[in-house]
Scaffold this active site. Structure first.
Site, PDB file in Angstrom:
ATOM      1  CG  ASP A 207      22.695  -5.240   7.654  1.00 38.48           C
ATOM      2  OD1 ASP A 207      22.044  -4.393   7.021  1.00 38.48           O
ATOM      3  OD2 ASP A 207      22.282  -6.399   7.868  1.00 38.48           O
TER       4      ASP A 207
ATOM      5  CG  HIS B 295     -10.626   2.995 -10.888  1.00 35.42           C
ATOM      6  ND1 HIS B 295     -10.811   2.820  -9.527  1.00 35.42           N
ATOM      7  CD2 HIS B 295     -11.767   2.575 -11.487  1.00 35.42           C
ATOM      8  CE1 HIS B 295     -12.032   2.337  -9.326  1.00 35.42           C
ATOM      9  NE2 HIS B 295     -12.635   2.184 -10.496  1.00 35.42           N
TER      10      HIS B 295
END
Ligand code: NAI
Length: 456
Positions: A308, A441
């Site tokens: 940061d 899936h």
């Protein structure tokens, strides 16, 4: 003592870089003045996710009838949630300390201040009256929550009514009227938690939308979801005064007030560059943040900065990577920091996951792009698990190169699913290459595959 590397700041940038440097054989000193793990672990990412998980379980218990499950007497004990958060944080901090030890990193838990350069090119760092030296420095001093110069804000903070992310994550009372100033990431995550546990939440935001740079379609869906849950949004409103029982704002030329017994100030963070001694070696700052290049180098020889403190992305995962890039370059391995495939997540319910260009940024950059937008209902598993869900997925495609350059979704587990799009963008995959990837899936993530086949 003399070290190969001194790292200032033990948050995600600093502790991860220290481990990497230690592993690579650099004699490394890590200095942390507050708590190892930094804001992310102690008063940010991890504590907030711990709270949000409890809220999610509570919400599931209360709203499960639509799935054929009835739960009676579900309760949430906010104090117990906060206590558990403390245990989670402690466990992770211990893990980091063990990792540092295993990497032979020396850890000093005190404030370190850079104190000039020596004739042999080494740098001095003062800690608890002692001076340590190193050939290289890595500045990872992070950021702090910005408290706006709004009349009354400081007084309301002193009275314990107004708070930043630090104080709110330790608050054991459940406010009856919580006003959140700033509808960005922290604002929305805390709005979500306190809405779930019973506070009346109002979000006051200066812009005409929540979620900051989030794709506007997703931001609108997020807002709609939370309006349904009872959050009051006041957008396009400028806060003019913070009182100990209300927040005053101006909207459409009128002055109004909203009642508050607690106020969260979440209007952004600023790089922590004061009191670090950066001026003693001439580190260049721009708008209060350390200027770094693609190698995470500052303008001063052998002085790097990550996380940061350079004000570039202000996300823990960016910080990890920046710290690694810095260490690799110190070790003579050329490594370049790229910011085009960094995911961003808002851990609300539904979650928002984004990576790469939005329509807005693609337009701004003059990219010739196309967009595919599909409802999350394209996924069978999403329908099975999200009764009434209104999530969407948006892909942004670079038409010139036929590559995926952005992926934005609002749906639960977007935080996990977005990683596949991160990999596609990072690897600069073409649409025809992505079509060959097989997804499990049924999974919610396979909606990305569905959308890819709609790219013209
Ligand atoms: P933010 O930059 O995300 O949002 C601040 C919001 O406050 C903006 O929407 C801005 O328009 C608004 N604002 C500014 N001044 C205002 C005013 N006077 N009145 C009303 N609204 C005003 O900042 P936030 O939420 O404080 O987060 C700080 C940092 O922490 C961000 O960089 C964020 O990326 C990081 N963070 C990331 C998380 C994640 O990845 N899930 C979670 C929490 C924080």
């Amino acid at each position: 003592m003399n070290y190969d590397l001194i790292i200032l700041g033990g948050g995600p940038a600093g502790y991860n870089a220290a481990e990497r440097a230690g592993h690579a054989g650099l004699n490394t000193l890590l200095i942390e003045k507050r708590a190892v793990g930094g804001v992310c672990l102690n008063e940010g990412c991890i504590p907030s996710k711990t709270l949000l998980n409890s809220a999610k379980m509570y919400d599931h218990a209360r709203h499960s009838e639509k799935y054929g499950v009835t739960t009676e007497g579900a309760k949430i004990d906010h104090k117990a949630v906060i206590e558990r958060k403390g245990r989670v944080v402690n466990q992770l901090v211990s893990g980091i300390k063990a990792g540092l030890k295993a990497s032979k990193v020396t850890l000093i838990e005190a404030e370190g201040i850079i104190d000039g350069k020596n004739a042999d090119g080494s740098y001095n760092v003062k800690v608890s009256g002692e001076t340590h030296t190193a050939q290289r420095l890595l500045i990872c001093t992070g950021s702090y929550a910005f408290v706006p110069p709004i009349p009354g804000a400081k007084e309301a903070m002193a009275a314990g009514v107004a708070m930043t992310n630090r104080e709110i994550l330790d608050m054991t009372v459940v406010p009856s009227d919580l006003v959140i100033v700033g509808g960005g990431v922290i604002g929305m995550e805390m709005a979500s938690y306190f809405n779930s546990i019973g506070s009346k939440v109002t979000v006051v935001e200066m812009l005409d939308h929540i979620g900051g740079p989030t794709d506007i379609d997703l931001a609108k869906i997020l807002q709609k979801n939370y309006e349904k849950k009872g959050i009051n949004f006041v957008l396009g409103a400028k806060v003019t005064e913070v009182k100990t029982d209300s927040v005053v704002y101006e909207k459409d030329g009128k002055t109004e007030a909203v009642k508050a017994d607690k106020i969260l100030l979440s209007i952004g963070r600023r790089a922590s560059t004061q009191g670090v001694g950066l001026e003693s070696i001439g580190v260049q700052l721009e708008r209060g943040a350390v200027v770094t290049d693609r190698f995470m180098k500052t303008n001063v020889a052998n002085v790097y900065a990550a996380g940061d403190v350079n004000g570039k992305s202000m996300l823990a995962h960016t910080a990890y990577r920046e710290g690694e890039v810095a260490v690799n370059n110190m070790l003579g391995k050329k490594d370049v920091m790229r910011y085009n495939a960094i995911p961003a997540v808002i851990y609300t319910s539904p979650e928002v996951g984004s990576v790469g260009e939005t329509e807005a940024t693609a337009k701004e950059k003059g990219i010739d792009y196309s967009v595919v937008k599909v409802p999350m209902q394209y996924s069978g598993r999403y329908i099975a698990e999200n009764e009434g869900g209104d999530g969407i997925l948006k892909l942004v495609i670079d038409k010139k190169y036929n590559r995926l350059i952005g992926c934005h979704m609002i749906a639960n587990y977007a935080s996990e699913i977005i990683v596949s799009a991160v990999e596609m963008i990072e690897a600069q995959m073409r649409i025809d290459e992505i079509k060959e990837i097989v997804f499990p899936h049924p999974s919610v993530g396979e909606v990305i595959r569905e959308a890819i086949f709609q790219v013209k």
